[in-house]
Write a protein that holds these residues in place. Sequence first.
Motif, PDB file in Angstrom:
ATOM      1  N   VAL A  12      -4.765   3.768  -0.928  1.00 30.32           N
ATOM      2  CA  VAL A  12      -4.739   4.713   0.192  1.00 30.32           C
ATOM      3  C   VAL A  12      -5.537   4.168   1.366  1.00 30.32           C
ATOM      4  CG1 VAL A  12      -4.404   6.706  -1.316  1.00 30.32           C
ATOM      5  CG2 VAL A  12      -6.723   6.015  -0.708  1.00 30.32           C
ATOM      6  N   ASN A  13      -5.190   4.644   2.546  1.00 34.20           N
ATOM      7  CA  ASN A  13      -5.879   4.219   3.762  1.00 34.20           C
ATOM      8  C   ASN A  13      -7.220   4.918   3.934  1.00 34.20           C
ATOM      9  OD1 ASN A  13      -3.819   2.415   4.723  1.00 34.20           O
ATOM     10  ND2 ASN A  13      -2.608   4.233   5.151  1.00 34.20           N
ATOM     11  N   TRP A  42     -13.880   2.836  -5.590  1.00 32.35           N
ATOM     12  CA  TRP A  42     -12.736   3.514  -6.180  1.00 32.35           C
ATOM     13  C   TRP A  42     -13.173   4.863  -6.707  1.00 32.35           C
ATOM     14  CZ3 TRP A  42     -14.863  -0.884  -8.312  1.00 32.35           C
ATOM     15  CH2 TRP A  42     -15.430  -0.764  -9.571  1.00 32.35           C
ATOM     16  N   ILE A  43     -12.217   5.770  -6.729  1.00 32.92           N
ATOM     17  CA  ILE A  43     -12.464   7.144  -7.152  1.00 32.92           C
ATOM     18  C   ILE A  43     -11.403   7.504  -8.185  1.00 32.92           C
ATOM     19  CG2 ILE A  43     -12.688   9.544  -6.395  1.00 32.92           C
ATOM     20  CD1 ILE A  43     -12.986   8.068  -3.487  1.00 32.92           C
ATOM     21  N   HIS A  58      -7.831   3.634  -4.529  1.00 31.34           N
ATOM     22  CA  HIS A  58      -8.433   2.391  -4.056  1.00 31.34           C
ATOM     23  C   HIS A  58      -8.321   2.287  -2.544  1.00 31.34           C
ATOM     24  CE1 HIS A  58      -9.318   0.104  -7.725  1.00 31.34           C
ATOM     25  NE2 HIS A  58      -8.243   0.650  -8.242  1.00 31.34           N
ATOM     26  N   ASN A  59      -9.248   1.567  -1.948  1.00 31.49           N
ATOM     27  CA  ASN A  59      -9.228   1.273  -0.516  1.00 31.49           C
ATOM     28  C   ASN A  59      -8.148   0.224  -0.270  1.00 31.49           C
ATOM     29  OD1 ASN A  59      -9.724  -0.090   1.972  1.00 31.49           O
ATOM     30  ND2 ASN A  59     -11.811   0.690   1.981  1.00 31.49           N
ATOM     31  N   LYS A  60      -7.052   0.648   0.342  1.00 33.63           N
ATOM     32  CA  LYS A  60      -5.886  -0.209   0.533  1.00 33.63           C
ATOM     33  C   LYS A  60      -6.218  -1.460   1.349  1.00 33.63           C
ATOM     34  CE  LYS A  60      -1.025   0.573   1.513  1.00 33.63           C
ATOM     35  NZ  LYS A  60      -0.082   1.597   1.967  1.00 33.63           N
ATOM     36  N   LEU A  72       1.215  -3.175  -2.672  1.00 36.86           N
ATOM     37  CA  LEU A  72       0.363  -2.016  -2.406  1.00 36.86           C
ATOM     38  C   LEU A  72       1.150  -0.756  -2.112  1.00 36.86           C
ATOM     39  CD1 LEU A  72      -2.379  -3.770  -0.239  1.00 36.86           C
ATOM     40  CD2 LEU A  72      -2.376  -3.328  -2.696  1.00 36.86           C
ATOM     41  N   GLY A  73       2.440  -0.777  -2.364  1.00 38.45           N
ATOM     42  CA  GLY A  73       3.263   0.403  -2.142  1.00 38.45           C
ATOM     43  C   GLY A  73       2.908   1.520  -3.109  1.00 38.45           C
TER      44      GLY A  73
END
Length: 126
Positions: A12-13, A42-43, A58-60, A72-73
Amino acid sequence: MINVLGQVMLYVNNQDEAVQFWTEKLGFSVIAEEDIGGGMRWIEIAPTKVTETSIILHNKEFVAKMSPELHLGTPSLMFFSENLDQLYSELSNKKISVGDIVEMPQGRIFNFPDNENNYFAVMEKK
């Protein structure tokens, strides 16, 4: 042998907005959170009902830099609900743009987007 799907990684952004969406609008809980600095955070979230599978947010941008070969889709996720009509109504009331409920051979289903317009589906399973 593989006997269970443990985690699904969702890139995710904006992790904070994603957590807010999944917890406040869909009733998920944060199970764990790890921040080792430098953008590596990460969460882990999951439905409040006991489940063997969780979603890792995750931080994309960080993952793209760290592992440019990764796709990363958004994965196609199918959630199950025991009360599809109630869930549909609740998501609509929370201003989530839900798709029409459609009758499929395997059951009734609808889709919805998250705050980054990634689409997911929910099927009625009793």
